[in-house]
Design a protein around this motif. Structure first.
Motif, PDB file in Angstrom:
ATOM      1  N   ALA A   4      39.286  16.683  29.302  1.00 38.71           N
ATOM      2  CA  ALA A   4      38.478  16.063  30.346  1.00 38.71           C
ATOM      3  C   ALA A   4      37.548  17.088  30.966  1.00 38.71           C
ATOM      4  CB  ALA A   4      39.386  15.466  31.421  1.00 38.71           C
ATOM      5  N   ILE A   5      36.487  16.618  31.630  1.00 36.52           N
ATOM      6  CA  ILE A   5      35.554  17.524  32.289  1.00 36.52           C
ATOM      7  C   ILE A   5      36.270  18.393  33.322  1.00 36.52           C
ATOM      8  CG2 ILE A   5      34.794  15.901  34.056  1.00 36.52           C
ATOM      9  CD1 ILE A   5      31.927  17.117  33.602  1.00 36.52           C
ATOM     10  N   SER A   6      37.287  17.850  33.965  1.00 36.68           N
ATOM     11  CA  SER A   6      38.048  18.646  34.938  1.00 36.68           C
ATOM     12  C   SER A   6      38.797  19.790  34.256  1.00 36.68           C
ATOM     13  CB  SER A   6      39.018  17.764  35.730  1.00 36.68           C
ATOM     14  OG  SER A   6      39.944  17.144  34.866  1.00 36.68           O
ATOM     15  N   ASP A   7      39.192  19.610  33.001  1.00 36.43           N
ATOM     16  CA  ASP A   7      39.832  20.686  32.237  1.00 36.43           C
ATOM     17  C   ASP A   7      38.838  21.814  31.960  1.00 36.43           C
ATOM     18  OD1 ASP A   7      42.243  19.218  32.055  1.00 36.43           O
ATOM     19  OD2 ASP A   7      41.523  18.198  30.243  1.00 36.43           O
ATOM     20  N   ILE A   8      37.610  21.434  31.645  1.00 42.81           N
ATOM     21  CA  ILE A   8      36.568  22.433  31.390  1.00 42.81           C
ATOM     22  C   ILE A   8      36.257  23.188  32.675  1.00 42.81           C
ATOM     23  CG2 ILE A   8      34.196  22.807  30.611  1.00 42.81           C
ATOM     24  CD1 ILE A   8      34.546  20.108  29.029  1.00 42.81           C
ATOM     25  N   GLU A   9      36.149  22.462  33.782  1.00 43.04           N
ATOM     26  CA  GLU A   9      35.897  23.101  35.079  1.00 43.04           C
ATOM     27  C   GLU A   9      37.012  24.093  35.422  1.00 43.04           C
ATOM     28  OE1 GLU A   9      35.651  19.634  37.529  1.00 43.04           O
ATOM     29  OE2 GLU A   9      33.487  19.456  37.279  1.00 43.04           O
ATOM     30  N   ALA A  10      38.245  23.697  35.193  1.00 43.91           N
ATOM     31  CA  ALA A  10      39.385  24.570  35.477  1.00 43.91           C
ATOM     32  C   ALA A  10      39.346  25.819  34.594  1.00 43.91           C
ATOM     33  CB  ALA A  10      40.698  23.813  35.284  1.00 43.91           C
ATOM     34  N   ALA A  11      38.961  25.644  33.337  1.00 43.81           N
ATOM     35  CA  ALA A  11      38.865  26.785  32.425  1.00 43.81           C
ATOM     36  C   ALA A  11      37.767  27.743  32.877  1.00 43.81           C
ATOM     37  CB  ALA A  11      38.600  26.305  31.000  1.00 43.81           C
ATOM     38  N   ILE A  12      36.631  27.219  33.281  1.00 45.07           N
ATOM     39  CA  ILE A  12      35.542  28.063  33.778  1.00 45.07           C
ATOM     40  C   ILE A  12      36.007  28.818  35.016  1.00 45.07           C
ATOM     41  CG2 ILE A  12      33.255  28.034  34.857  1.00 45.07           C
ATOM     42  CD1 ILE A  12      32.575  25.715  32.871  1.00 45.07           C
ATOM     43  N   ASP A  13      36.671  28.125  35.934  1.00 41.92           N
ATOM     44  CA  ASP A  13      37.205  28.787  37.136  1.00 41.92           C
ATOM     45  C   ASP A  13      38.197  29.883  36.768  1.00 41.92           C
ATOM     46  OD1 ASP A  13      35.705  27.208  38.859  1.00 41.92           O
ATOM     47  OD2 ASP A  13      37.357  25.831  39.305  1.00 41.92           O
ATOM     48  N   GLY A  14      39.042  29.621  35.785  1.00 41.86           N
ATOM     49  CA  GLY A  14      40.014  30.620  35.341  1.00 41.86           C
ATOM     50  C   GLY A  14      39.339  31.870  34.797  1.00 41.86           C
ATOM     51  N   TRP A  15      38.301  31.686  33.978  1.00 47.07           N
ATOM     52  CA  TRP A  15      37.580  32.843  33.456  1.00 47.07           C
ATOM     53  C   TRP A  15      36.849  33.578  34.571  1.00 47.07           C
ATOM     54  CZ3 TRP A  15      38.525  35.352  29.299  1.00 47.07           C
ATOM     55  CH2 TRP A  15      39.111  34.708  28.199  1.00 47.07           C
ATOM     56  N   ARG A  16      36.303  32.838  35.536  1.00 45.54           N
ATOM     57  CA  ARG A  16      35.601  33.471  36.655  1.00 45.54           C
ATOM     58  C   ARG A  16      36.574  34.330  37.472  1.00 45.54           C
ATOM     59  NH1 ARG A  16      30.853  32.170  38.604  1.00 45.54           N
ATOM     60  NH2 ARG A  16      30.928  30.062  37.782  1.00 45.54           N
ATOM     61  N   GLN A  17      37.780  33.837  37.705  1.00 46.11           N
ATOM     62  CA  GLN A  17      38.778  34.579  38.471  1.00 46.11           C
ATOM     63  C   GLN A  17      39.216  35.851  37.746  1.00 46.11           C
ATOM     64  OE1 GLN A  17      41.964  31.854  39.275  1.00 46.11           O
ATOM     65  NE2 GLN A  17      40.727  30.584  40.626  1.00 46.11           N
ATOM     66  N   ARG A  18      39.209  35.816  36.439  1.00 43.57           N
ATOM     67  CA  ARG A  18      39.659  36.969  35.656  1.00 43.57           C
ATOM     68  C   ARG A  18      38.557  37.996  35.416  1.00 43.57           C
ATOM     69  NH1 ARG A  18      42.861  32.893  34.690  1.00 43.57           N
ATOM     70  NH2 ARG A  18      45.042  33.237  34.188  1.00 43.57           N
ATOM     71  N   ALA A  19      37.305  37.619  35.689  1.00 46.12           N
ATOM     72  CA  ALA A  19      36.179  38.530  35.448  1.00 46.12           C
ATOM     73  C   ALA A  19      36.157  39.628  36.510  1.00 46.12           C
ATOM     74  CB  ALA A  19      34.869  37.754  35.476  1.00 46.12           C
ATOM     75  N   ALA A  20      35.774  40.825  36.089  1.00 44.29           N
ATOM     76  CA  ALA A  20      35.701  41.962  37.005  1.00 44.29           C
ATOM     77  C   ALA A  20      34.545  41.821  37.988  1.00 44.29           C
ATOM     78  CB  ALA A  20      35.549  43.250  36.199  1.00 44.29           C
ATOM     79  N   SER A  21      33.511  41.073  37.604  1.00 42.37           N
ATOM     80  CA  SER A  21      32.345  40.877  38.468  1.00 42.37           C
ATOM     81  C   SER A  21      31.606  39.621  38.023  1.00 42.37           C
ATOM     82  CB  SER A  21      31.405  42.085  38.382  1.00 42.37           C
ATOM     83  OG  SER A  21      30.838  42.160  37.079  1.00 42.37           O
ATOM     84  N   ASP A  22      30.640  39.191  38.831  1.00 42.87           N
ATOM     85  CA  ASP A  22      29.812  38.051  38.444  1.00 42.87           C
ATOM     86  C   ASP A  22      29.029  38.351  37.167  1.00 42.87           C
ATOM     87  OD1 ASP A  22      30.679  36.563  40.608  1.00 42.87           O
ATOM     88  OD2 ASP A  22      28.915  36.996  41.840  1.00 42.87           O
ATOM     89  N   GLU A  23      28.566  39.585  37.048  1.00 40.83           N
ATOM     90  CA  GLU A  23      27.812  39.986  35.860  1.00 40.83           C
ATOM     91  C   GLU A  23      28.692  39.958  34.612  1.00 40.83           C
ATOM     92  OE1 GLU A  23      27.846  41.898  38.734  1.00 40.83           O
ATOM     93  OE2 GLU A  23      25.881  41.257  39.438  1.00 40.83           O
ATOM     94  N   ALA A  24      29.918  40.435  34.749  1.00 42.10           N
ATOM     95  CA  ALA A  24      30.846  40.415  33.618  1.00 42.10           C
ATOM     96  C   ALA A  24      31.157  38.982  33.193  1.00 42.10           C
ATOM     97  CB  ALA A  24      32.138  41.151  33.971  1.00 42.10           C
ATOM     98  N   PHE A  25      31.313  38.108  34.172  1.00 40.11           N
ATOM     99  CA  PHE A  25      31.562  36.699  33.868  1.00 40.11           C
ATOM    100  C   PHE A  25      30.370  36.100  33.129  1.00 40.11           C
ATOM    101  CE2 PHE A  25      30.986  32.232  35.141  1.00 40.11           C
ATOM    102  CZ  PHE A  25      32.106  31.688  34.534  1.00 40.11           C
ATOM    103  N   ALA A  26      29.161  36.353  33.635  1.00 39.87           N
ATOM    104  CA  ALA A  26      27.956  35.782  33.042  1.00 39.87           C
ATOM    105  C   ALA A  26      27.704  36.294  31.632  1.00 39.87           C
ATOM    106  CB  ALA A  26      26.751  36.077  33.928  1.00 39.87           C
TER     107      ALA A  26
END
Length: 81
Positions: A4-26
């Protein structure tokens, strides 16, 4: 398995939380793959996707995150949607 789209949103949030910075996430391949998937779901008005509709990079990004969240129970709990 349907995604579901909510699963994709949760996955994106998970990767964002694990990124060292906004640049690393991007700059991460996983974030880019999930962003493309999220955009496609919105553009096409899908409510859910079958696993077979994912490309290898998208599937890999979701599998990595899933394995990290199940093995990293000492980290903060993921947000719910």
């Amino acid at each position: 398995m349907n995604l579901a789209i909510s699963d994709i949103e949760a996955a994106i949030d998970g990767w964002r939380q694990r990124a060292a910075s906004d640049e690393a996430f991007a700059m991460s391949a996983e974030a880019c793959a999930l962003a493309r998937l999220y955009g496609a779901v919105i553009v096409h008005g899908c409510e859910a996707l079958a696993d077979a509709e994912l490309d290898d990079t998208q599937r890999h990004a979701l599998q990595i995150l899933s394995s990290l969240s199940t093995s990293g129970s000492d980290q903060s709990s993921p947000s719910t949607h």
